[in-house]
Design an enzyme around this catalytic site. Structure first.
Site, PDB file in Angstrom:
ATOM      1  N   HIS A 172      -3.164  -5.411   1.811  1.00  0.00           N
ATOM      2  CA  HIS A 172      -2.471  -5.604   3.104  1.00  0.00           C
ATOM      3  C   HIS A 172      -2.537  -7.048   3.560  1.00  0.00           C
ATOM      4  CE1 HIS A 172      -2.090  -1.306   4.310  1.00  0.00           C
ATOM      5  NE2 HIS A 172      -3.144  -1.152   3.530  1.00  0.00           N
ATOM      6  N   CYS A 176       0.831  -1.205   0.000  1.00  0.00           N
ATOM      7  CA  CYS A 176       0.000   0.000   0.000  1.00  0.00           C
ATOM      8  C   CYS A 176       0.871   1.263   0.000  1.00  0.00           C
ATOM      9  CB  CYS A 176      -1.001  -0.055   1.146  1.00  0.00           C
ATOM     10  SG  CYS A 176      -2.415   1.012   0.870  1.00  0.00           S
ATOM     11  N   GLU A 199      -0.725  -8.481   5.609  1.00  0.00           N
ATOM     12  CA  GLU A 199      -0.360  -8.549   7.037  1.00  0.00           C
ATOM     13  C   GLU A 199      -1.589  -8.452   7.937  1.00  0.00           C
ATOM     14  OE1 GLU A 199       0.025  -6.054   5.068  1.00  0.00           O
ATOM     15  OE2 GLU A 199      -0.382  -4.163   6.104  1.00  0.00           O
TER      16      GLU A 199
END
Ligand code: GLN
Length: 189
Positions: free
Chosen positions: A170, A78, A172
């Site tokens: 994302h 991002c 994560e």
């Protein structure tokens, strides 16, 4: 494998957890000495304009730029994708980038109405991935050496060029460690 996570701003902890789960030793990077001995670096999501300012303030912009240019594997998510881009559209006029990846990104590209959305994607070399997009950029131009690994509509949202990997989304935040494992395998290769 010793992986740095740029720790000036953004979702550092989530990346550190995903990288540890992928078997890497994680080093938070806040100053230039933290770059010593790294096998790779992750540039987290957050706010790219703020990260650019902090990179300058912490005297990290030039050292990190040259390490990446010299072949340090890097993965940007991002805002991190924006930092790795050669060029940004809809950025701030004085926005600082690390560059290295031959792409042009459009910041906040998915529009002011839909700041955030989730979508299932197929990422080449990884498989089915649940993409979480938060005020995400897309890739508007990819150079000839850049492989597009995933798209939303016609817009690339995951790209790789040699030692550099970037996603608009994302991984994560989903608990799915495969994008991080993919990056760790890039570092080992
Ligand atoms: N829109 C942010 C930027 O311009 C990126 C958002 C994110 O990293 N989730 O940097």
């Amino acid at each position: 494998m010793r992986v740095g996570v740029l720790a000036l701003q953004g979702d550092v902890r989530e990346h550190a957890a995903a990288l540890s789960a992928a078997g890497a030793e994680v080093v938070p990077v806040k100053r230039v000495g933290d770059l010593d001995g790294l096998d790779g670096i992750v540039l987290p999501g957050g706010e790219s304009t703020t990260m650019g300012k902090l990179l300058t303030l912490f005297d990290l912009l030039e050292p990190l730029r040259s390490r990446i240019a010299d072949g340090l594997p890097a993965y940007g998510t991002c805002a991190g994708m924006i930092l790795l881009a050669a060029e940004v559209l809809d950025g701030r006029h004085d926005q600082k980038l690390l560059g290295g990846l031959d792409i042009t990104v459009r910041r906040n590209a998915f529009g002011s109405q839909v700041h955030s959305f989730e979508q299932d994607l197929v990422v080449e070399g990884v498989g089915d991935v649940h993409g979480v997009f938060i005020r995400a950029p897309w890739v508007e131009r990819a150079g000839p050496a850049v492989d597009v690994l995933a798209r939303v509509g016609e817009h690339p949202v995951a790209v790789r060029s040699g030692h550099l990997l970037a996603t608009s989304f994302h991984p994560e935040l989903t608990g799915d460690g495969r994008m991080h494992a993919y990056f760790v395998s890039m570092m080992t290769a």
